[in-house]
Design a protein around this motif. Structure first.
Motif, PDB file in Angstrom:
ATOM      1  N   GLU A  97       0.735  -0.593  -0.118  1.00 21.97           N
ATOM      2  CA  GLU A  97       0.295   0.036   0.152  1.00 21.97           C
ATOM      3  C   GLU A  97       0.732   1.265   0.145  1.00 21.97           C
ATOM      4  OE1 GLU A  97      -2.700  -0.405   3.302  1.00 21.97           O
ATOM      5  OE2 GLU A  97      -3.328  -1.790   2.193  1.00 21.97           O
ATOM      6  N   GLU A  98       1.828   1.498   0.842  1.00 22.82           N
ATOM      7  CA  GLU A  98       2.408   2.304   0.688  1.00 22.82           C
ATOM      8  C   GLU A  98       3.874   2.774  -0.869  1.00 22.82           C
ATOM      9  OE1 GLU A  98       1.612   2.341   4.800  1.00 22.82           O
ATOM     10  OE2 GLU A  98       1.932   0.876   3.455  1.00 22.82           O
ATOM     11  N   ARG A  99       3.792   1.431  -1.264  1.00 24.04           N
ATOM     12  CA  ARG A  99       4.468   1.228  -2.287  1.00 24.04           C
ATOM     13  C   ARG A  99       4.085   2.622  -3.361  1.00 24.04           C
ATOM     14  NH1 ARG A  99       9.131  -2.839  -4.601  1.00 24.04           N
ATOM     15  NH2 ARG A  99       9.595  -1.630  -6.252  1.00 24.04           N
ATOM     16  N   GLU A 100       2.527   1.971  -3.695  1.00 23.37           N
ATOM     17  CA  GLU A 100       1.128   2.233  -4.314  1.00 23.37           C
ATOM     18  C   GLU A 100       1.524   3.449  -4.271  1.00 23.37           C
ATOM     19  OE1 GLU A 100      -2.795   1.756  -6.185  1.00 23.37           O
ATOM     20  OE2 GLU A 100      -2.210  -0.210  -5.021  1.00 23.37           O
ATOM     21  N   PHE A 101       0.723   3.901  -2.769  1.00 25.77           N
ATOM     22  CA  PHE A 101       0.801   5.807  -2.850  1.00 25.77           C
ATOM     23  C   PHE A 101       2.615   6.897  -3.049  1.00 25.77           C
ATOM     24  CE2 PHE A 101       0.535   8.570   0.294  1.00 25.77           C
ATOM     25  CZ  PHE A 101      -0.166   9.129   0.560  1.00 25.77           C
ATOM     26  N   TYR A 102       3.268   5.969  -2.555  1.00 22.28           N
ATOM     27  CA  TYR A 102       4.048   6.901  -2.705  1.00 22.28           C
ATOM     28  C   TYR A 102       5.160   7.337  -4.183  1.00 22.28           C
ATOM     29  CZ  TYR A 102       3.280   8.233   2.656  1.00 22.28           C
ATOM     30  OH  TYR A 102       3.437   8.918   3.671  1.00 22.28           O
ATOM     31  N   GLY A 103       5.101   5.906  -4.803  1.00 26.85           N
ATOM     32  CA  GLY A 103       5.157   6.144  -6.031  1.00 26.85           C
ATOM     33  C   GLY A 103       6.622   6.466  -6.541  1.00 26.85           C
ATOM     34  N   LEU A 104       7.114   5.813  -5.849  1.00 29.22           N
ATOM     35  CA  LEU A 104       8.629   5.697  -5.853  1.00 29.22           C
ATOM     36  C   LEU A 104       9.684   5.849  -7.406  1.00 29.22           C
ATOM     37  CD1 LEU A 104      10.962   5.071  -2.577  1.00 29.22           C
ATOM     38  CD2 LEU A 104       9.625   7.086  -3.321  1.00 29.22           C
ATOM     39  N   GLU A 105       8.183   4.521  -7.885  1.00 24.89           N
ATOM     40  CA  GLU A 105       9.162   4.179  -9.259  1.00 24.89           C
ATOM     41  C   GLU A 105       9.008   5.546 -10.050  1.00 24.89           C
ATOM     42  OE1 GLU A 105       8.527   0.439  -7.678  1.00 24.89           O
ATOM     43  OE2 GLU A 105       7.456   2.086  -7.589  1.00 24.89           O
ATOM     44  N   ARG A 106       7.640   6.213 -10.169  1.00 21.04           N
ATOM     45  CA  ARG A 106       7.444   7.520 -11.141  1.00 21.04           C
ATOM     46  C   ARG A 106       8.708   7.803 -10.081  1.00 21.04           C
ATOM     47  NH1 ARG A 106       2.341   4.940  -9.275  1.00 21.04           N
ATOM     48  NH2 ARG A 106       2.342   6.982  -7.061  1.00 21.04           N
ATOM     49  N   LEU A 107       9.072   8.630  -9.139  1.00 14.10           N
ATOM     50  CA  LEU A 107       9.530   9.715  -8.878  1.00 14.10           C
ATOM     51  C   LEU A 107      10.789   8.949  -9.431  1.00 14.10           C
ATOM     52  CD1 LEU A 107       9.586  12.311  -7.629  1.00 14.10           C
ATOM     53  CD2 LEU A 107      10.429  10.827  -5.384  1.00 14.10           C
ATOM     54  N   TRP A 108      11.455   7.996  -9.739  1.00 13.17           N
ATOM     55  CA  TRP A 108      13.009   8.188 -10.101  1.00 13.17           C
ATOM     56  C   TRP A 108      13.266   7.769 -11.487  1.00 13.17           C
ATOM     57  CZ3 TRP A 108      16.010  10.636  -7.256  1.00 13.17           C
ATOM     58  CH2 TRP A 108      15.639  11.538  -6.049  1.00 13.17           C
ATOM     59  N   SER A 109      11.527   7.666 -12.110  1.00 14.66           N
ATOM     60  CA  SER A 109      11.798   7.114 -13.913  1.00 14.66           C
ATOM     61  C   SER A 109      12.538   7.147 -14.563  1.00 14.66           C
ATOM     62  CB  SER A 109      10.566   7.222 -13.913  1.00 14.66           C
ATOM     63  OG  SER A 109      10.086   8.296 -14.067  1.00 14.66           O
ATOM     64  N   ASP A 110      13.015   8.646 -14.941  1.00 15.36           N
ATOM     65  CA  ASP A 110      14.736   9.562 -15.280  1.00 15.36           C
ATOM     66  C   ASP A 110      15.574   8.553 -15.124  1.00 15.36           C
ATOM     67  OD1 ASP A 110      11.194  11.148 -14.753  1.00 15.36           O
ATOM     68  OD2 ASP A 110      13.124  12.592 -15.187  1.00 15.36           O
ATOM     69  N   CYS A 111      15.262   8.286 -13.471  1.00 15.73           N
ATOM     70  CA  CYS A 111      17.073   7.073 -13.856  1.00 15.73           C
ATOM     71  C   CYS A 111      16.891   6.323 -15.017  1.00 15.73           C
ATOM     72  CB  CYS A 111      17.183   7.244 -11.792  1.00 15.73           C
ATOM     73  SG  CYS A 111      16.900   8.993 -11.512  1.00 15.73           S
ATOM     74  N   PRO A 112      18.334   5.490 -14.882  1.00 14.37           N
ATOM     75  CA  PRO A 112      18.575   4.504 -15.307  1.00 14.37           C
ATOM     76  C   PRO A 112      18.248   3.196 -14.249  1.00 14.37           C
ATOM     77  CG  PRO A 112      19.813   5.349 -15.373  1.00 14.37           C
ATOM     78  CD  PRO A 112      20.033   5.995 -14.516  1.00 14.37           C
ATOM     79  N   THR A 113      17.963   1.690 -14.927  1.00 16.34           N
ATOM     80  CA  THR A 113      17.547   1.017 -13.768  1.00 16.34           C
ATOM     81  C   THR A 113      19.032   0.232 -13.529  1.00 16.34           C
ATOM     82  OG1 THR A 113      16.753  -0.419 -15.604  1.00 16.34           O
ATOM     83  CG2 THR A 113      15.075   0.687 -13.364  1.00 16.34           C
ATOM     84  N   VAL A 114      19.196  -0.265 -12.616  1.00 15.73           N
ATOM     85  CA  VAL A 114      20.730  -1.566 -12.272  1.00 15.73           C
ATOM     86  C   VAL A 114      19.904  -3.205 -12.631  1.00 15.73           C
ATOM     87  CG1 VAL A 114      22.286  -2.884 -10.288  1.00 15.73           C
ATOM     88  CG2 VAL A 114      21.327   1.016 -10.792  1.00 15.73           C
ATOM     89  N   ASP A 115      20.732  -3.434 -13.206  1.00 14.96           N
ATOM     90  CA  ASP A 115      20.303  -4.515 -13.391  1.00 14.96           C
ATOM     91  C   ASP A 115      20.969  -5.247 -12.183  1.00 14.96           C
ATOM     92  OD1 ASP A 115      21.121  -7.219 -14.140  1.00 14.96           O
ATOM     93  OD2 ASP A 115      21.814  -7.422 -15.861  1.00 14.96           O
ATOM     94  N   LEU A 116      20.503  -6.438 -11.728  1.00  7.83           N
ATOM     95  CA  LEU A 116      19.947  -6.618  -9.963  1.00  7.83           C
ATOM     96  C   LEU A 116      20.751  -7.757 -10.374  1.00  7.83           C
ATOM     97  CD1 LEU A 116      17.575  -5.386  -8.334  1.00  7.83           C
ATOM     98  CD2 LEU A 116      19.681  -4.868  -7.975  1.00  7.83           C
ATOM     99  N   GLY A 117      20.558  -8.623 -11.142  1.00 13.15           N
ATOM    100  CA  GLY A 117      20.655 -10.264 -11.486  1.00 13.15           C
ATOM    101  C   GLY A 117      20.109 -11.136 -10.817  1.00 13.15           C
ATOM    102  N   LEU A 118      19.028 -10.774 -10.668  1.00 12.00           N
ATOM    103  CA  LEU A 118      18.020 -11.904 -10.354  1.00 12.00           C
ATOM    104  C   LEU A 118      17.396 -12.712 -11.229  1.00 12.00           C
ATOM    105  CD1 LEU A 118      16.058  -9.641  -7.763  1.00 12.00           C
ATOM    106  CD2 LEU A 118      17.766 -11.296  -7.053  1.00 12.00           C
ATOM    107  N   GLY A 119      17.045 -13.836 -11.065  1.00  7.53           N
ATOM    108  CA  GLY A 119      16.216 -14.719 -12.559  1.00  7.53           C
ATOM    109  C   GLY A 119      15.160 -14.371 -12.841  1.00  7.53           C
TER     110      GLY A 119
END
Length: 119
Positions: A97-119
């Motif tokens: 619920e907090e993740r959806e409400f605060y939307g950090l992905e939207r806030l930082w969507s201009d930034c490149p993602t980091v390959d975490l190497g997860l399956g």
């Protein structure tokens, strides 16, 4: 400027530890060009406070084994959003619920993602 190799190493280790505790929606953003205080934000979701505590403990244990100690922790008592600041990276463990409400992905969507190497 991009995230340091050390920051990427810590982010991958934190993501692996969170994944081991069944965290979902694990993603990392290279925020080094936007912020001077850290290189990477790692975001993950826990279903309930006990799972979030288990994720927190696993992340702390894994990063401690790599010689990293958090410089700051926040939100542990509420169990809805835990922030672990390791200077090079900041780990956000959020209830869905907090993740959806605060939307950090939207806030930082201009930034490149980091390959975490997860399956």
């Amino acid at each position: 400027m991009t995230a340091t190799e050390r920051a990427v190493e810590l982010a991958r280790a934190a993501a692996e530890a969170a994944d081991d505790r069944k965290a979902t929606q694990i993603v990392a953003f290279d925020v080094s060009e936007q912020l001077y205080i850290t290189d990477i934000f790692v975001l993950c979701t826990g279903a309930n406070p006990p799972q979030m505590s288990a994720i927190r403990d696993a992340v702390e244990e894994k990063l401690l084994s790599l010689g990293a100690k958090p410089v700051r922790r926040e939100g542990e008592r509420e169990g809805r959003w835990v922030l672990l600041d390791y200077a090079d990276i900041v780990v956000h463990i959020q209830h869905s619920e907090e993740r959806e409400f605060y939307g950090l992905e939207r806030l930082w969507s201009d930034c490149p993602t980091v390959d975490l190497g997860l399956g």
